[in-house]
Scaffold this active site. Structure first.
Site, PDB file in Angstrom:
ATOM      1  N   VAL A  37      12.822   4.408  30.356  1.00 41.76           N
ATOM      2  CA  VAL A  37      13.094   3.480  31.454  1.00 41.76           C
ATOM      3  C   VAL A  37      12.873   4.177  32.798  1.00 41.76           C
ATOM      4  O   VAL A  37      12.192   3.648  33.678  1.00 41.76           O
ATOM      5  CB  VAL A  37      14.530   2.912  31.326  1.00 41.76           C
ATOM      6  CG1 VAL A  37      14.903   2.121  32.580  1.00 41.76           C
ATOM      7  CG2 VAL A  37      14.627   2.020  30.099  1.00 41.76           C
TER       8      VAL A  37
ATOM      9  N   ASP B 201      15.514  14.936  36.932  1.00 34.95           N
ATOM     10  CA  ASP B 201      16.044  15.120  35.573  1.00 34.95           C
ATOM     11  C   ASP B 201      16.606  16.532  35.478  1.00 34.95           C
ATOM     12  O   ASP B 201      16.050  17.457  36.092  1.00 34.95           O
ATOM     13  CB  ASP B 201      14.923  14.913  34.540  1.00 34.95           C
ATOM     14  CG  ASP B 201      15.473  14.570  33.162  1.00 34.95           C
ATOM     15  OD1 ASP B 201      15.216  13.458  32.678  1.00 34.95           O
ATOM     16  OD2 ASP B 201      16.173  15.428  32.580  1.00 34.95           O
TER      17      ASP B 201
ATOM     18  N   LEU C  44      10.120 -12.986  14.846  1.00 32.31           N
ATOM     19  CA  LEU C  44      10.342 -13.504  13.499  1.00 32.31           C
ATOM     20  C   LEU C  44       9.409 -12.794  12.527  1.00 32.31           C
ATOM     21  O   LEU C  44       9.002 -13.366  11.529  1.00 32.31           O
ATOM     22  CB  LEU C  44      10.111 -15.023  13.467  1.00 32.31           C
ATOM     23  CG  LEU C  44      11.171 -15.885  14.152  1.00 32.31           C
ATOM     24  CD1 LEU C  44      10.842 -17.367  14.029  1.00 32.31           C
ATOM     25  CD2 LEU C  44      12.570 -15.618  13.558  1.00 32.31           C
TER      26      LEU C  44
ATOM     27  N   CYS D  29      17.406   1.269  21.006  1.00 30.82           N
ATOM     28  CA  CYS D  29      18.141   0.205  21.704  1.00 30.82           C
ATOM     29  C   CYS D  29      18.885  -0.749  20.781  1.00 30.82           C
ATOM     30  O   CYS D  29      20.108  -0.863  20.861  1.00 30.82           O
ATOM     31  CB  CYS D  29      17.177  -0.576  22.581  1.00 30.82           C
ATOM     32  SG  CYS D  29      16.329   0.480  23.753  1.00 30.82           S
TER      33      CYS D  29
HETATM   34  C1  UGA Z   1      13.920  -3.558  22.832  1.00 30.34           C
HETATM   35  C2  UGA Z   1      13.784  -4.915  23.554  1.00 30.34           C
HETATM   36  O1  UGA Z   1      12.724  -5.669  22.972  1.00 30.34           O
HETATM   37  C3  UGA Z   1      13.499  -4.703  25.041  1.00 30.34           C
HETATM   38  O2  UGA Z   1      13.480  -5.978  25.697  1.00 30.34           O
HETATM   39  C4  UGA Z   1      14.599  -3.846  25.643  1.00 30.34           C
HETATM   40  O3  UGA Z   1      14.355  -3.559  27.010  1.00 30.34           O
HETATM   41  C5  UGA Z   1      14.655  -2.518  24.894  1.00 30.34           C
HETATM   42  O4  UGA Z   1      14.931  -2.786  23.490  1.00 30.34           O
HETATM   43  C6  UGA Z   1      15.772  -1.704  25.485  1.00 30.34           C
HETATM   44  O5  UGA Z   1      16.932  -2.124  25.392  1.00 30.34           O
HETATM   45  O6  UGA Z   1      15.497  -0.703  26.149  1.00 30.34           O
HETATM   46  P1  UGA Z   1      12.205  -1.729  21.884  1.00 30.34           P
HETATM   47  O7  UGA Z   1      13.402  -1.145  21.207  1.00 30.34           O
HETATM   48  O8  UGA Z   1      11.309  -0.844  22.662  1.00 30.34           O
HETATM   49  O9  UGA Z   1      12.661  -2.888  22.916  1.00 30.34           O
HETATM   50  O10 UGA Z   1      11.296  -2.400  20.780  1.00 30.34           O
HETATM   51  P2  UGA Z   1      11.071  -3.870  20.151  1.00 30.34           P
HETATM   52  O11 UGA Z   1       9.647  -4.198  20.274  1.00 30.34           O
HETATM   53  O12 UGA Z   1      12.049  -4.850  20.647  1.00 30.34           O
HETATM   54  O13 UGA Z   1      11.359  -3.567  18.599  1.00 30.34           O
HETATM   55  C7  UGA Z   1      12.646  -3.163  18.150  1.00 30.34           C
HETATM   56  C8  UGA Z   1      12.668  -3.087  16.634  1.00 30.34           C
HETATM   57  O14 UGA Z   1      12.598  -4.394  16.063  1.00 30.34           O
HETATM   58  C9  UGA Z   1      11.504  -2.298  16.031  1.00 30.34           C
HETATM   59  O15 UGA Z   1      11.984  -1.524  14.956  1.00 30.34           O
HETATM   60  C10 UGA Z   1      10.551  -3.374  15.535  1.00 30.34           C
HETATM   61  O16 UGA Z   1       9.729  -2.967  14.476  1.00 30.34           O
HETATM   62  C11 UGA Z   1      11.543  -4.447  15.099  1.00 30.34           C
HETATM   63  N1  UGA Z   1      10.980  -5.811  15.072  1.00 30.34           N
HETATM   64  C12 UGA Z   1      10.615  -6.425  16.237  1.00 30.34           C
HETATM   65  C13 UGA Z   1      10.850  -6.478  13.862  1.00 30.34           C
HETATM   66  O17 UGA Z   1      11.181  -5.926  12.794  1.00 30.34           O
HETATM   67  N2  UGA Z   1      10.359  -7.748  13.871  1.00 30.34           N
HETATM   68  C14 UGA Z   1       9.999  -8.387  15.000  1.00 30.34           C
HETATM   69  O18 UGA Z   1       9.572  -9.568  14.913  1.00 30.34           O
HETATM   70  C15 UGA Z   1      10.120  -7.711  16.210  1.00 30.34           C
END
Ligand code: UGA
Length: 428
Positions: free
Chosen positions: A11, A30, A250, A260
């Site tokens: 971030v 940092d 989904l 996160c």
């Molecule tokens: C997530 C949120 O999407 C961001 O909006 C937020 O800012 C961020 O956390 C944070 O709090 O800093 P991130 O953890 O980078 O972002 O990644 P995502 O793309 O959201 O994926 C998270 C997890 O869910 C991954 O393991 C991904 O493989 C999984 N996922 C995502 C699924 O299994 N299915 C999906 O349809 C989408």
């Protein structure tokens, strides 16, 4: 504007680099000297598409600089973004010690007016805590306003997400902070929601917890699909056309991971429980996340017959594609379970470091075909695009036995089966 960003994780670094690219003068601070030394030479400590270019461009234009000295970084700053880590404590709540330390330091150092912005994901009440900590040590002449401004970027598309937000949340009652943050974000063209600090803090947790709930929901549906012979991708399509549901998040898989969702869901449960509210839905979300990972392990075990002595090839170790981040990665937990059951593993991931393979005690393969050479089964655990284009006949020739467990539903089952593989997806 003169901006300071404290913390150069995903971030902080993306925020600093992108604001510098928008023409502001940004100093990133940092305490990690090695990291700052690398950043000064243009080396980016994380795999994040596009970030290296933005950092190189803004450093050479003089808009972005790095320091380990907070006092230096704060000289003439108008806004400071606090982007330090808030890891899980033992009880699941967010550990705020880094935020608290930085707040006290800022309060003790600054002698001019400043807006302090919490950008880290912090529990409800953190903005007012930061305000109190700063006030307890602040210089009498300095007017320091505090705001909560949660960030919604995703790893792997962080620069794009920062520059194209769906909304900007500004949580403060201080007019100067509202003005300054609105001026900073206005060029991005997104709706700006001004709320109380508590509401802003909860918007971030509620958003992450809701997205994690969607994932666990479709993962649970995928398990039902496996049991009844339905196709989860068609189910998700059929649901997604309803605009009240939508298509996003989904995609079934091996469970959500990263720095996160797991942490924030645990923190929201802890925050609710602290106030006497058991957040049962979210407890189920975490349980389903575990059973989904176990279901993938069971599919791999059934593909090879007996895990003890089995040779397994793995594609993908990161918690998702386009990142080298393995924090709470389901792939890491699955590989560790395979190893504990007596399997040997060869893995290929385009981005994760050597150390990850060494820690897991597994072989690092040079490419996807090398990863499946001589194995009894392939497990696809993260959804990197390059896995989609691998030549199936080369793969078939390299493997000892032709089994694929596709935990990301990346390949077309019919094509894979047509190429002679025993193919198992998730919920289809
Ligand atoms: C997530 C949120 O999407 C961001 O909006 C937020 O800012 C961020 O956390 C944070 O709090 O800093 P991130 O953890 O980078 O972002 O990644 P995502 O793309 O959201 O994926 C998270 C997890 O869910 C991954 O393991 C991904 O493989 C999984 N996922 C995502 C699924 O299994 N299915 C999906 O349809 C989408």
């Amino acid at each position: 504007m003169r901006l300071t960003v404290v913390g150069t994780g995903y971030v902080g670094l993306v925020t600093g680099a992108c604001f510098a690219d928008m023409g502001h003068d940004v100093t990133c601070v940092d305490i990690d000297e090695a990291k700052i030394a690398k950043l000064r030479t243009g080396e980016i400590p994380i795999h994040e598409p596009g970030l290296e270019d933005v950092v190189a461009r803004t450093v050479s234009s003089g808009h972005l600089s790095f320091t380990t000295d907070l006092a230096d970084g704060l000289v003439s700053a108008e806004v400071v973004f606090v982007c330090v880590q808030t890891p899980s404590s033992e009880d699941g709540s967010a550990d705020l010690s880094a935020v608290e330390t930085v707040a006290r330091q800022i309060g003790g150092l600054v002698t001019h007016d400043l807006v302090v912005v919490n950008k880290s994901t912090v529990p409800v009440g953190s903005a007012s805590l930061v305000e109190r900590l700063i006030a307890s040590v602040a210089h009498p002449g300095a007017e320091i306003a505090v705001a909560s401004n949660p960030e919604f970027l995703r790893e792997g598309s962080a620069v794009h997400d920062f520059l194209h937000p769906d909304r900007v949340v500004v949580g403060t009652t201080n007019e100067r902070a509202i003005q300054v943050l609105s001026d900073l974000y206005r060029p991005l063209g997104a709706p700006i929601l001004v709320t109380s600090p508590e509401t802003a803090e909860l918007i971030k947790y509620a958003s992450n917890a809701f997205l994690a709930t969607k994932i666990s929901f479709i993962n649970a549906i995928s398990q039902v699909c496996d049991a009844v012979g339905a196709d989860v991708l068609d189910v998700a399509q059929g649901m997604g056309h309803d605009p009240r549901i939508g298509f996003e998040f989904l995609r079934p898989g091996p469970g959500f991971g990263g720095s996160c969702f797991p942490k924030d869901v645990r923190a929201l449960i802890a925050a609710a429980e602290e106030r006497g509210m058991p957040f049962d839905i979210l407890k189920g979300v975490l349980r389903t996340n575990e059973t989904q990972r176990d279901a993938v392990i069971a599919k791999i075990a059934s593909a090879v017959g007996d895990l003890n002595g089995a040779r397994i090839g793995v594609w993908g170790l990161a918690f998702k594609a386009n990142t080298d981040d393995v924090r709470e990665s389901p792939a890491i937990e699955i590989v560790a379970a395979l190893r504990a059951a007596g399997a040997t593993v060869r893995a290929y991931d385009p981005a994760v470091s050597d150390r990850v393979y060494a820690d897991l005690g597994i072989d690092r393969a040079a490419d996807p075909i090398d990863a499946v050479s001589g194995v009894d089964a392939l497990a696809i655990l993260s959804e990197w695009d390059e896995f989609r284009w691998v030549d199936l006949s080369l793969m078939r020739a390299a493997m000892a036995k032709p089994s694929i467990v596709d935990a990301r539903n990346l390949l077309d089952p019919q094509i894979a089966r047509g190429a002679g593989f025993i193919y198992t997806g998730i919920g289809r």
